[in-house]
Design an enzyme around this catalytic site. Structure first.
Site, PDB file in Angstrom:
ATOM      1  CG  ASP A   1      -6.137  19.638   6.372  1.00 38.79           C
ATOM      2  OD1 ASP A   1      -5.381  19.652   7.345  1.00 38.79           O
ATOM      3  OD2 ASP A   1      -6.390  18.620   5.708  1.00 38.79           O
TER       4      ASP A   1
ATOM      5  CE  LYS B   1      -1.364  11.950   4.891  1.00 43.93           C
ATOM      6  NZ  LYS B   1      -0.503  13.092   4.995  1.00 43.93           N
ATOM      7  CB  THR B   2      -6.590  11.079   8.586  1.00 40.75           C
ATOM      8  OG1 THR B   2      -5.378  10.437   8.202  1.00 40.75           O
ATOM      9  CG2 THR B   2      -7.344  10.143   9.516  1.00 40.75           C
TER      10      THR B   2
ATOM     11  CG  PHE C   1       0.808   1.028   0.649  1.00 41.00           C
ATOM     12  CD1 PHE C   1      -0.230   1.135   1.558  1.00 41.00           C
ATOM     13  CD2 PHE C   1       2.068   1.467   1.035  1.00 41.00           C
ATOM     14  CE1 PHE C   1      -0.021   1.665   2.826  1.00 41.00           C
ATOM     15  CE2 PHE C   1       2.296   1.999   2.297  1.00 41.00           C
ATOM     16  CZ  PHE C   1       1.241   2.097   3.193  1.00 41.00           C
ATOM     17  CB  VAL C   2       2.172   5.560  -3.437  1.00 33.85           C
ATOM     18  CG1 VAL C   2       1.662   4.953  -4.729  1.00 33.85           C
ATOM     19  CG2 VAL C   2       1.114   6.461  -2.819  1.00 33.85           C
TER      20      VAL C   2
ATOM     21  CG  ASP D   1       4.761   6.522   7.271  1.00 34.93           C
ATOM     22  OD1 ASP D   1       3.671   7.041   6.939  1.00 34.93           O
ATOM     23  OD2 ASP D   1       4.893   5.813   8.281  1.00 34.93           O
TER      24      ASP D   1
END
Length: 212
Positions: free
Chosen positions: A141, A144-145, A181-182, A188
């Site tokens: 995979d 993320k999440t 926060f990138v 996005d």
């Protein structure tokens, strides 16, 4: 290097490229940044060339660790698509140019969990084909999440799941980064910045300009 945009500060991996909390990044004027984002970013945090070099190394680690089993590379859209494409390109090159090769198919699923710079806590599965094709397969995979997705995948009894991430940290890791926060490299902020090659830190101006 897959897949949610935003803060990435979980525990690191021995394989990952660790970036310290005091890392200041690089001045924007050292790189080619789209003019429409000139006031929306603070720094370039990870240049594109470094991302690509690390992705090539991850491809080698995957080839070494997966054996000769048929695997399914599952991309979590949208944030994972750049890493997914680049990682698969390196794996395909290794398949062509080395004695060992892996039979591989690809699949896609789309999840959404962020609004502005905060997780909504509600993971929505918005797209995806019939995942029953994953039954009995080895899965890489590149999204993320993970908590929600891994729970979903287990329903189909895959043989094995390996998680490859660019900026979050499970078995195969690109970079360990501090709690910033990138955006960029398909990550996005409310659908903006996916067209940015480098990983950058968004500015407060950018957060307000593209706030939902």
């Amino acid at each position: 290097m897959s897949l949610e945009s935003g803060k990435r500060s979980q525990p690191g991996s021995e394989l990952g490229g660790k970036i310290g909390d005091d890392e200041q990044g690089y001045d924007l004027d050292l790189f080619c940044i789209p003019k429409h984002y000139a006031d929306d970013l603070e720094k370039v945090y990870i240049p594109h060339g470094l991302i690509m070099d690390r992705t090539e190394r991850l491809a080698r680690e995957i080839m070494k660790g997966m054996g000769g089993h048929h695997i399914v590379a599952l991309c979590v859209l949208k944030g994972g698509y750049k890493f997914f494409a680049d990682l698969l390109d390196y794996i395909k090159a290794l398949n062509r140019n080395s004695d060992k090769s892996i039979p591989m198919t690809v699949d896609f699923i789309r999840l959404k969990s962020y609004c502005n710079d905060q997780s909504t806590g509600d993971i929505k599965v918005i797209g995806g084909d019939d995942l029953s094709t994953l039954t009995g397969k080895d899965i890489i995979d590149t999204g993320k999440t993970m908590k929600t997705l891994l729970s979903l995948l287990k329903q189909y009894n895959p043989k094995m799941v390996k998680v490859a991430r660019a900026f979050e940290y499970f078995e195969v890791v690109g970079f360990e980064v501090p709690d910033k926060f990138v955006v960029g490299y398909a990550l996005d902020y409310n659908e903006y910045f996916r067209d940015l090659n480098h990983i950058c830190v968004i500015s407060e101006t950018g957060k307000q300009k593209y706030k939902a």
